[in-house]
Structures are given as C-alpha cells and as structure tokens.
Design a protein around this motif. Structure first.
Motif, PDB file in Angstrom:
ATOM      1  N   ASP A 425       0.832  -1.203   0.000  1.00 39.19           N
ATOM      2  CA  ASP A 425       0.000   0.000   0.000  1.00 39.19           C
ATOM      3  C   ASP A 425       0.869   1.257   0.000  1.00 39.19           C
ATOM      4  O   ASP A 425       0.520   2.264  -0.626  1.00 39.19           O
ATOM      5  N   TRP A 426       1.989   1.191   0.699  1.00 40.60           N
ATOM      6  CA  TRP A 426       2.902   2.339   0.737  1.00 40.60           C
ATOM      7  C   TRP A 426       3.341   2.714  -0.687  1.00 40.60           C
ATOM      8  O   TRP A 426       3.376   3.893  -1.052  1.00 40.60           O
ATOM      9  N   LEU A 427       3.635   1.721  -1.504  1.00 41.43           N
ATOM     10  CA  LEU A 427       4.030   1.975  -2.882  1.00 41.43           C
ATOM     11  C   LEU A 427       2.832   2.334  -3.760  1.00 41.43           C
ATOM     12  O   LEU A 427       2.929   3.203  -4.637  1.00 41.43           O
ATOM     13  N   LEU A 428       1.706   1.674  -3.540  1.00 40.46           N
ATOM     14  CA  LEU A 428       0.517   1.958  -4.344  1.00 40.46           C
ATOM     15  C   LEU A 428       0.053   3.402  -4.181  1.00 40.46           C
ATOM     16  O   LEU A 428      -0.557   3.968  -5.099  1.00 40.46           O
ATOM     17  N   THR A 429       0.328   3.975  -3.023  1.00 41.09           N
ATOM     18  CA  THR A 429      -0.097   5.354  -2.779  1.00 41.09           C
ATOM     19  C   THR A 429       1.007   6.364  -3.109  1.00 41.09           C
ATOM     20  O   THR A 429       0.980   7.508  -2.641  1.00 41.09           O
ATOM     21  N   GLY A 430       2.002   5.918  -3.886  1.00 35.57           N
ATOM     22  CA  GLY A 430       2.981   6.847  -4.439  1.00 35.57           C
ATOM     23  C   GLY A 430       4.194   7.113  -3.596  1.00 35.57           C
ATOM     24  O   GLY A 430       4.962   8.042  -3.886  1.00 35.57           O
ATOM     25  N   ARG A 431       4.408   6.350  -2.557  1.00 32.97           N
ATOM     26  CA  ARG A 431       5.555   6.588  -1.684  1.00 32.97           C
ATOM     27  C   ARG A 431       6.730   5.692  -2.093  1.00 32.97           C
ATOM     28  O   ARG A 431       6.581   4.793  -2.911  1.00 32.97           O
ATOM     29  N   THR A 432       7.867   5.903  -1.507  1.00 31.39           N
ATOM     30  CA  THR A 432       9.065   5.151  -1.878  1.00 31.39           C
ATOM     31  C   THR A 432       9.613   4.405  -0.665  1.00 31.39           C
ATOM     32  O   THR A 432       9.339   4.750   0.488  1.00 31.39           O
ATOM     33  N   LEU A 433      10.411   3.392  -0.974  1.00 29.56           N
ATOM     34  CA  LEU A 433      11.031   2.566   0.060  1.00 29.56           C
ATOM     35  C   LEU A 433      12.534   2.775   0.072  1.00 29.56           C
ATOM     36  O   LEU A 433      13.125   3.240  -0.914  1.00 29.56           O
ATOM     37  N   ALA A 434      13.152   2.404   1.190  1.00 30.01           N
ATOM     38  CA  ALA A 434      14.610   2.427   1.306  1.00 30.01           C
ATOM     39  C   ALA A 434      15.150   1.036   0.991  1.00 30.01           C
ATOM     40  O   ALA A 434      14.443   0.031   1.133  1.00 30.01           O
ATOM     41  N   HIS A 435      16.409   0.971   0.576  1.00 24.26           N
ATOM     42  CA  HIS A 435      17.013  -0.314   0.213  1.00 24.26           C
ATOM     43  C   HIS A 435      18.373  -0.448   0.891  1.00 24.26           C
ATOM     44  O   HIS A 435      19.106   0.528   1.059  1.00 24.26           O
ATOM     45  N   GLY A 436      18.675  -1.688   1.295  1.00 23.44           N
ATOM     46  CA  GLY A 436      19.984  -1.971   1.871  1.00 23.44           C
ATOM     47  C   GLY A 436      20.144  -1.610   3.329  1.00 23.44           C
ATOM     48  O   GLY A 436      21.258  -1.631   3.848  1.00 23.44           O
ATOM     49  N   ARG A 437      19.042  -1.296   4.018  1.00 24.75           N
ATOM     50  CA  ARG A 437      19.151  -0.907   5.426  1.00 24.75           C
ATOM     51  C   ARG A 437      19.313  -2.133   6.324  1.00 24.75           C
ATOM     52  O   ARG A 437      18.819  -3.220   6.029  1.00 24.75           O
TER      53      ARG A 437
END
Length: 741
Positions: A425-437
């Motif tokens: 849902d976070w992505l479906l609503t236009g937001r972004t994720l972090a990678h490699g944390r």
C-alpha cells in the motif's frame, strides 16, 4: 509375516495405513528369509510364498475402490513396494474378467498369490526350432491362483495368465527385481511360441488411489497425514488443496526427509490431473516411504467434486492472518496516516516483522527490523515509553496482522496497530522505500526480559502450549525413531544464535517464518512440534500461534549444563537422499569449452529469479518438471549440462533423469553449480532472455516486476486474494484454526 503380526496392526487405523504396515511386515520377512534376491533358493521362495498367501488373505486391505479398473483401463498394475535398486518389488495386478496375457518370462523369480478372483497360470516348455528367431512352446502344467494359494516362477519359466470367472481379479505379484528392471524379458507371438521380442514394463504403473471424498474425510479423522503436491512450485501455486504442501518431484531427495521425517506417514501425492502423481509416488517408495497413495484425478477432480481449491503460497498461514484480523478486529492505520504521524514527529515506533534479508531488500525508511518471533522479546527496548504508538508492518498483510496481534495478545501497554496492506500500500499510494538498510536487534534488559517472559507465558498457557521435560522429550524422540509418531524439533532463534550453538538434530526455523510459512517446514498434519525454549519468550510466542493454527505444540528448555547441554555449531545440516546412480559431473572450465564449441547446452534448473540476476553466459532456464519435454528438442549429439546454485540439486535431478527418462544426449551436472562457475571467473550474464518455462518453477512476487503498472496491478490482485481467504476458509470447512480469546 504371520497372522499374529497382522492382527497386531490397530484396527482403528485407516485401510491404507494398515495395508502399508502389513506390506512392510511382509517385505521385512521376505528380506530375512531370502537375503540377496539374486541368490534365492527354491526353499526360500516357498517359505516366502506362505507369507504372501497370508498377506493376500487380508482381502479387506485391498478394496477394489483403491485399485480401480474400468473398460478404458481393463488391466492395471499397482506398485505396492519397491526398494531403491528395484529389488523386492511387490505389485497388485487388477483386471476385469477376461484378462489374458501372451506367454512371457520374467528373467527373475516371481511369486503370485491371490486376493480376489482366479488367475490361471499355464506353464510352457520352451524349445529351440530350426529358425533361430522362433521357439516352440509346449504347455506342461496349469495352476489356478486364488485366495489362499500361490505359484512360484523361476527366471526362465514361461507362462500365460488368464483371469477366470466373472469377478474382478486382484493378485499379488512379488518379484526379485522390479518390472522396470527387467530389460531382457521376452513375450511370444502366440501360445504355440513362434517369434518373440523383448518388452518393457506395463505403461503407467499406478499406486493405490484415494478419491476426493475419502481424502476430505481423512483430513478430519485425527490421524497423521501429509499431502504432497509434486508439480513444480509455480504450477502448484496456481491451484492446489489448502493443506497440500509444495514438494516438487525432482526436489524430493533433498526435501522429503525434513518435510515428512517419519517413513510410514500416510502420504497422499497430488498433481493437477493424476499425470505426474504416480511418478512422484514411485519416487517416494524408492526413497523409503511406505504408506503412499495418489489423489484420484488430482486437483481437477477435487474441484469437480465441489471441494475448495486455493491459489498462492503458504495459504494456511496467510489465511490464518486474515482470520485473526476478521475475528479479533486487529486495529490498523493507513499509509497516509502513518506518513502524517512520522512527519509530525509523533511518538511512534515502526517495526518490520519480516526476515532481516527481506528487510535489507526494501523497507520503510524509518522502520526497525524485528522479525515476528522477536517482537515480544525485544519491543520494550524499542518502545520503552508506554505512550509510544507501535506500528507493525510487512510486505503485505499477514505478518503485519500477526505481529500486531502478537503484541496485543501479550498485553504490552502500548497502543499497537498494523500497517494496512503493508509496503504494498505504501508503494501503491505513491511513496518510496529504502534499500539496503540494516538495524541491530537490541538485547532485552533484565527487567524487560522478566516482563516479556510473563507476557509470553500467559499467552502460551491460554493457547494450550505445554512445557515438557527432558524425560518426556526423550520418550517422544524414541517414539519417532520407532516410527510411531512424527516429531518436529525446531530452534526458532536468529540464524546467528542458532549457528553459535544449538541442540543436535534440531532444525533452524526462525519463529516468524515458522508461523508465516509453516508448510515449508512441516508437511505432516497431526504431528508433534517441539520448540527449543532458550529465553522463556520467543518459543512460547511462536508456539502460541502454532497452537492456534491447529498444531500440537510444546516447548522444551535445554539443559544449561551436564551431558544434555551439549551444543552443535554451524548451519543446519541437510541430508540429501541418493536413490540413483550418480550422474557424471563436469568442471566449469570443461563445460565452458564444450559450450563454446557447440558441443554442450547449459540448462539452469534452480530458480528463475536467481537465474535472471546472474547465470553462466549462454545458459537457459527450464523448470525441472519440464526437462523431460525440453531435452528431446535439443541436438542429439550435444551434451546437456544441468546447473543449480551449488550443483547439488542439478546432480540429483540429472541422476534421476538418467534412470527414468534415459535421454539420448549425454547428461551431466555442473560441479559446484553457478557458484563454481563464478569462482572460475567464467563469463556470466543476467536477464530473462533464456527463460523457457515462465514462472513454472515458483510463484513470483509482484515486487519483482520492473514495469510499475504491472507491479501495482499485481499488488492489487494479491491484496484482493488475501482478503478473499476468509470466505474460502468458510467454504473449506474444517481447518483446525482456533483462536484464543
């Protein structure tokens, strides 16, 4: 075997289990009497024949419905038992009245005994004629085999079989070698002899079958049972039974020992339409599992009977999460609300309940990695202020819901919610994720640990999780060794803790994953599960959820000193069974040279996702279940080199193909697999251009889609699927799920 031994088999067991026990007793007796089947004496065979007659007299063990014949298939051979090398092979020959077989030999000894009907055996003397391609046959004696008698054949005996009367015939045929291990036996053109030719085993040897209706009843009878779907995992994910476990046929030598550790467990082998299940059943029998049957008509017949069919993976666990939210009204917040709270700087802690590896791949930028089993154990270090709002998230729904409800049921003082539909849902609503944390797991303080122990103990007690002592564990382990009850032993701590020191024989199954993907660890419904309780929190938390999922769960606290406190270090050992002669191996440099000259084709069979990341240059990807149709399309003069990550799966599959499919091309396995190829600094490639079989090998997450429109459509489809599982469970009926208040 004696009638006394047969009568000792409990009558309350289902007929398949009683039949497999009786057959196992017979095979054990035959092995003791004969020893080496190639050296059997007439006296030995006569003694075994008496025991085969005793087995045949137990006619109730061989009901016609388990071994059906019809006008389309008037004569069927059913495999009952066979050793890995083909020795001591026992079959049930079922036929409609009128069955007749031309004169033939067996090239090994044979014993035939009746269960139902009369099978007339006419024996012939075989004489040479002036024509070296033709022999003359002269009938010498006739033996009618029915219930209570038998006949013995030597390797060179020639006989005919004709079913007498009007009754369906059921006869036990016991051979020194299996039917597919008799390449030189011959059949004559007529009862007078004449020309003769070698011939192979009967087409489509089958195994005992169980109808969808009987299987549905068996799932609720309280006895142990394992449903194994032997199709490739991606095919399985499209349509399968709720409690069917994905166990691809070509992976059985690697996986079956852990999925179904008890060799006499009642196993039902499943596929889509019964076209692959009998090969899977044969593989299991050769590997040493004895109580094996096949779902008649496969998943298609199950659906045609009006029974529920599911799609997706880890369905029991994911459906469990939906039931939790539906029945317990687990609170949630939306992505919009979460982002607003974070931006406002509210007192909030977001914890991601997936594995550390999944967290590193992508995460919310402000989340802590706390796998599900660790939540109660460590949450007080992350949110020590009872006013802190705790938000639990995962990639979709299940682990968000289960994680949040875990903390709520434990009674932590904080307000707890799940992130509705997770990072999808976070992505479906236009937001972004972090990678490699990566975020460290904080160790609980003494005070917080005491509180967590009390919380976990209360929940486990309400769920019915038992604590067992060393003596009880020892009794259960002995019961498992005696093949009486399945026992799974799991250590649910982090990988680092497990590898630093664990009890010998205990498998690693991180607690959150054991709940999220139980079917990947334990295939036997009704088995015992014991969790190692090292800290008084994590095993109890995990056990409480497993108990509510319907499992018989206990926890055992390992000894801190003395003989019982011995520890084993390192990763979990995996035993690979080897039923076939090993296929030849080829070193990466040799394979590369053959490929460059056009004399070899490289085929990766492990994981399409891993293949697309990196694979030997020029290799193609084929799901193992499709190899038998793909390899014949390759040039007959080219060697076929199978590849897997470390070479183990490829070597096992190549060995099995050499026995069963006997390809025209030379078949080899790449020594060391893809890792060995990379270590040899040979050229690699990436991408999916060489993928031949789509997503047959496994079910792929929408997260892997590079096209955002396709990814988002996949997210929506997945979330709708999860939300629909509650209604599907209601239609399914008995599931074993029982939530605590």
């Amino acid at each position: 075997m004696t009638s006394t031994l047969l009568s000792a088999i409990p009558r309350e067991l289902d007929v398949g289990t009683r039949r497999s026990a009786a057959i196992a007793q017979f095979i054990s007796t035959a092995r003791q009497l004969i020893g080496d089947p190639s050296q059997a004496s007439r006296e030995d065979l006569e003694a075994v024949a008496r025991h085969l007659e005793t087995l045949g007299r137990q006619a109730t063990l061989f009901p016609e419905e388990d071994f059906p014949v019809d006008q389309e298939h008037p004569a069927v051979v059913y495999r009952l038992s066979e050793e890995a090398d083909g020795g001591f092979a026992l079959y049930l020959s079922a036929a409609l009245p009128g069955k007749s077989v031309l004169p033939h030999d067996h090239t090994t000894w044979a014993i035939i005994s009746g269960v139902q009907g009369v099978e007339r055996n006419v024996f012939y003397r075989r004489d040479k004629t002036a024509d070296p391609a033709r022999d003359a046959l002269t009938p010498e004696r006739t033996v009618d085999v029915g219930l209570g008698n038998s006949v013995i054949l030597g390797p060179d005996d020639v006989h005919t079989i004709e079913l007498q009367g009007h009754q369906t015939g059921l006869h036990l045929h016991f051979y020194g070698r299996g039917l597919d291990h008799m390449p030189a036996r011959v059949v004559f053109e007529s009862r007078a002899g004449g020309s003769y030719r070698t011939f192979g085993p009967p087409a489509g040897i089958r195994h005992a079958r169980i109808t969808p209706q009987d299987l549905k009843a068996a799932l609720a009878d309280g006895q142990e049972i394992a449903l194994l779907d032997v199709r490739d995992a991606g095919v399985y994910a499209r349509s399968h039974l709720l409690f069917a476990v994905s166990a691809p046929r070509w992976r059985l030598p690697l996986d079956i020992d852990r999925l179904v550790p008890r060799r006499n467990t009642r196993i039902v082998v499943i596929d889509g339409d019964e076209s692959q299940a009998h090969d899977g059943a044969h593989q299991l029998i050769r590997l040493g599992w004895t109580n094996v049957s096949v779902l008649a008509g496969g998943t298609e017949a199950w659906a045609a009977a009006g029974l529920e069919v599911f799609s997706g993976t880890n369905v029991p666990s994911k459906a469990f999460g939906e039931v939790i939210e539906h029945e317990k009204q687990t609170p949630w917040i939306t992505s919009e609300e979460l982002e607003r709270l974070v931006r406002q700087g509210d007192n909030i802690a977001v914890v991601d309940s997936r594995t550390p590896e999944e967290f590193a791949a992508f995460s919310l930028p402000f989340a802590h990695s706390v796998p599900g089993a660790e939540l109660v154990y460590r949450i007080a270090e992350i949110a020590p202020d009872p006013e802190t709002l705790v938000v639990v998230n995962c990639a979709g729904r299940t682990r968000s819901i289960v994680g949040a409800q875990t903390l709520i049921d434990a009674g932590i003082p904080n307000r707890v919610v799940s992130l509705r539909n997770g990072t999808m849902d976070w992505l479906l609503t236009g937001r972004t994720l972090a990678h490699g944390r990566q975020t460290p797991l904080p160790e609980p303080s003494a005070g917080h640990l005491a509180g967590a122990r009390a919380q976990a103990d209360a929940v486990a007690h309400r769920a019915g999780v038992r604590r067992i002592d060393a003596a009880t564990l020892q009794r259960w382990q002995e019961s498992a060794r005696q093949q009486q009850r399945t026992l799974y032993l799991f250590d649910i701590r982090t990988r680092a803790e497990y590898e630093a020191g664990h009890l010998e024989g205990w498998r690693w199954a991180p607690g959150g994953q054991l709940v999220q993907a139980t079917d990947e660890y334990a295939a036997t419904r009704g088995a015992r599960i014991v969790l190692a309780d090292w800290d008084g929190v994590r095993a109890l938390t995990t056990g409480a959820w497993l108990a509510q999922l319907g499992w018989d769960v206990s926890v055992h606290a390992p000894a801190t000193h003395g003989p019982g406190a011995a520890r084993v270090t390192g990763p979990e050992p995996v035993r690979v069974l080897v039923p076939d002669s090993p296929a030849p191996l080829i070193a990466p440099a040799q394979a590369a040279a053959l490929q460059q000259s056009g004399a070899a084709v490289l085929i990766d069979i492990d994981s399409r996702a891993a293949y697309e990341k990196r694979h030997p240059a020029g290799a193609r990807f084929v799901a193992p279940g499709r190899l038998s149709e793909f390899i014949p399309t390759l040039p007959a003069q080219a060697s076929v080199v199978l590849i897997s990550a470390d070479g183990i799966l490829a070597h096992s599959v190549a060995s099995g193909l050499l026995r069963s499919a006997k390809p025209a091309q030379p078949l080899l396995a790449l020594r060391g697999g893809t890792r060995g190829w990379i270590a040899a600094e040979l050229p690699t490639d990436s991408g999916g251009d060489g993928v031949v079989t789509g997503d047959d090998d496994q079910s792929y997450s929408p997260y892997l889609q590079k096209d955002l429109a396709l990814r988002n459509a996949g997210f929506v489809e997945y979330l709708e699927w999860e939300l629909g599982l509650v209604a599907q469970l209601e239609r399914e009926g008995h599931t074993g799920i029982a939530l605590i208040d």
